[in-house]
Design a protein around this motif. Structure first.
Motif, short mmCIF file in Angstrom:
data_model
loop_
_atom_site.label_atom_id
_atom_site.label_comp_id
_atom_site.label_asym_id
_atom_site.label_seq_id
_atom_site.Cartn_x
_atom_site.Cartn_y
_atom_site.Cartn_z
N ARG A 1 -6.81 12.86 12.96
CA ARG A 1 -6.69 13.96 13.92
C ARG A 1 -6.67 13.49 15.38
NH1 ARG A 1 -7.42 19.05 12.68
NH2 ARG A 1 -8.88 18.69 10.97
N LEU B 1 -13.04 14.63 6.36
CA LEU B 1 -12.92 16.07 6.23
C LEU B 1 -11.89 16.45 5.18
CD1 LEU B 1 -12.78 16.96 10.04
CD2 LEU B 1 -14.79 17.10 8.55
N ASP C 1 -9.45 21.91 4.62
CA ASP C 1 -9.96 23.17 5.14
C ASP C 1 -11.04 22.98 6.20
OD1 ASP C 1 -12.15 22.35 3.69
OD2 ASP C 1 -12.20 24.09 2.36
N GLY C 2 -11.31 21.74 6.59
CA GLY C 2 -12.28 21.46 7.62
C GLY C 2 -13.67 21.16 7.13
N ASP D 1 -11.57 12.33 11.44
CA ASP D 1 -11.85 12.76 12.81
C ASP D 1 -12.86 11.81 13.43
OD1 ASP D 1 -11.70 14.32 15.08
OD2 ASP D 1 -11.89 16.21 13.99
N THR E 1 -3.57 22.09 7.21
CA THR E 1 -5.00 21.85 7.38
C THR E 1 -5.58 22.84 8.38
OG1 THR E 1 -4.87 20.30 9.25
CG2 THR E 1 -4.53 19.40 7.03
N SER E 2 -6.90 22.86 8.45
CA SER E 2 -7.61 23.65 9.45
C SER E 2 -8.19 22.71 10.49
CB SER E 2 -8.75 24.44 8.80
OG SER E 2 -8.24 25.38 7.88
N ALA F 1 -11.00 21.28 13.22
CA ALA F 1 -12.41 20.99 13.00
C ALA F 1 -13.29 22.21 13.21
CB ALA F 1 -12.87 19.85 13.91
N ASP F 2 -12.83 23.20 14.02
CA ASP F 2 -13.65 24.37 14.25
C ASP F 2 -13.54 25.39 13.13
OD1 ASP F 2 -11.16 25.51 14.58
OD2 ASP F 2 -11.40 25.95 16.71
N GLY F 3 -12.71 25.07 12.11
CA GLY F 3 -12.65 25.93 10.92
C GLY F 3 -11.59 27.00 10.98
#
Length: 302
Positions: free
Chosen positions: A158, A225, A228-229, A253, A292-293, A295-297
């Motif tokens: 990321r 990760l 989906d985070g 990440d 993907t999502s 890192a904050d979801g």
């Protein structure tokens, strides 16, 4: 080895398997020895599950599973399990002795990719189901059965927005995977970070196992990760990395805090491999990141 399949199920079959496993550890062919050993393991796992089902069936005398102790084999056992004496004894012995199969099972599983490919996927569901009952320590067997071989992995970094296809095999846990990804990607100059020490890489990959426990420390280079985070823990397995569009996808990440661990691999006799097969194009990388999502979801737009 020929004795195992014909030996009475109420006899000490794990002892015969132990002798065969010892021969494998001393150089016997693991492929030739695997069928009777892992066939016995699988049958005892299934029999132990059947014992548990009958012991806790509605209307049974007991609703809590016993510890795997042969003291449970008594005159009341056949009636308790709704079986004749032979069958009740066979099921109870499986419940009590299933852990005795672990050393020979690991001897063949950890020494042959072919053995794992032939047998592991068929045995793993029964192993997982019995482990879930929390009366047996089957962690090592479950880990060995879940080892991935020749498995392509999409790895997305990321911080740099880059993507890679890495082929992995023989990796016992995500600690070992973490070290090898850092070796391939950081050590290969593809992403920034601290390259793992040569000794930690050797311990992860050398066909010759370490002689006893070492004091070598590996340091984490990434946060692992899921697409989906959700965090993927080092204590987990590569087999737990989610599959997206037919590929396992792992997002890397920046680490949220510094991690370090003993660099010895989970299975001393099973060397791991991680090979960078190609760097993804910018278009491919954007396509995978779109699945993907962050890192904050929150979900990325498709």
């Amino acid at each position: 080895m020929a004795l195992l399949p014909v030996f009475p199920p109420t006899g000490p079959r794990p002892m015969l398997a132990m002798a065969a496993g010892f021969c494998v550890e001393r150089g016997a062919d693991p492929v030739a020895c695997a069928e009777p050993i892992l066939g016995g393991v699988h049958q005892d796992l299934l029999d132990a599950l059947e014992f548990a089902r009958r012991w806790t069936a509605p209307g049974a005398a007991e609703d809590e599973l016993p510890e795997p102790d042969k003291k449970i084999i008594d005159d009341a056992l056949p009636a308790r399990l709704g079986a004749d004496t032979y069958e009740a004894t066979r099921l109870a012995l499986a419940w009590c002795s299933v852990e005795e199969w672990l050393p020979p099972a690991l001897a063949v599983l950890c020494r042959s990719t072919e053995v794992r490919r032939r047998h592991a996927s068929g045995i793993l569901p029964a192993c997982s189901a019995l482990a879930a009952l929390e009366r047996h320590d089957l962690k090592c067997l479950a880990y060995a059965l879940a080892v991935l071989d020749d498995e392509p992995l999409i790895v997305l970094h990321r911080p740099t927005g880059t993507g890679f296809e890495v082929r992995i095999g023989g990796i016992g846990d995500n600690f070992q995977l973490h070290t090898l990804l850092a070796h391939v990607l950081v050590g290969g100059g593809h992403v920034p970070g601290t390259t793992p020490s040569a000794e930690s890489v050797r311990l992860a990959t050398d066909p010759e196992p370490a002689q006893g426990r070492t004091q070598t420390v590996a340091t984490g280079a990434f946060e692992l990760l899921a697409p989906d985070g959700e965090r993927i823990w080092n204590e987990g397995l590569p087999d737990g990395i989610p599959v997206v569009e037919g590929h396992r996808v792992l997002v890397l990440d920046e680490p949220t805090y510094q991690r370090s661990w003993n660099a010895d691999r989970f299975f001393p006799h099973l060397p791991g491999t991680a090979e960078l097969t190609r760097v993804l194009t910018a278009d491919e990388t954007r396509t995978w990141f779109a699945r993907t999502s962050p890192a904050d979801g929150t979900r990325r737009p498709a």
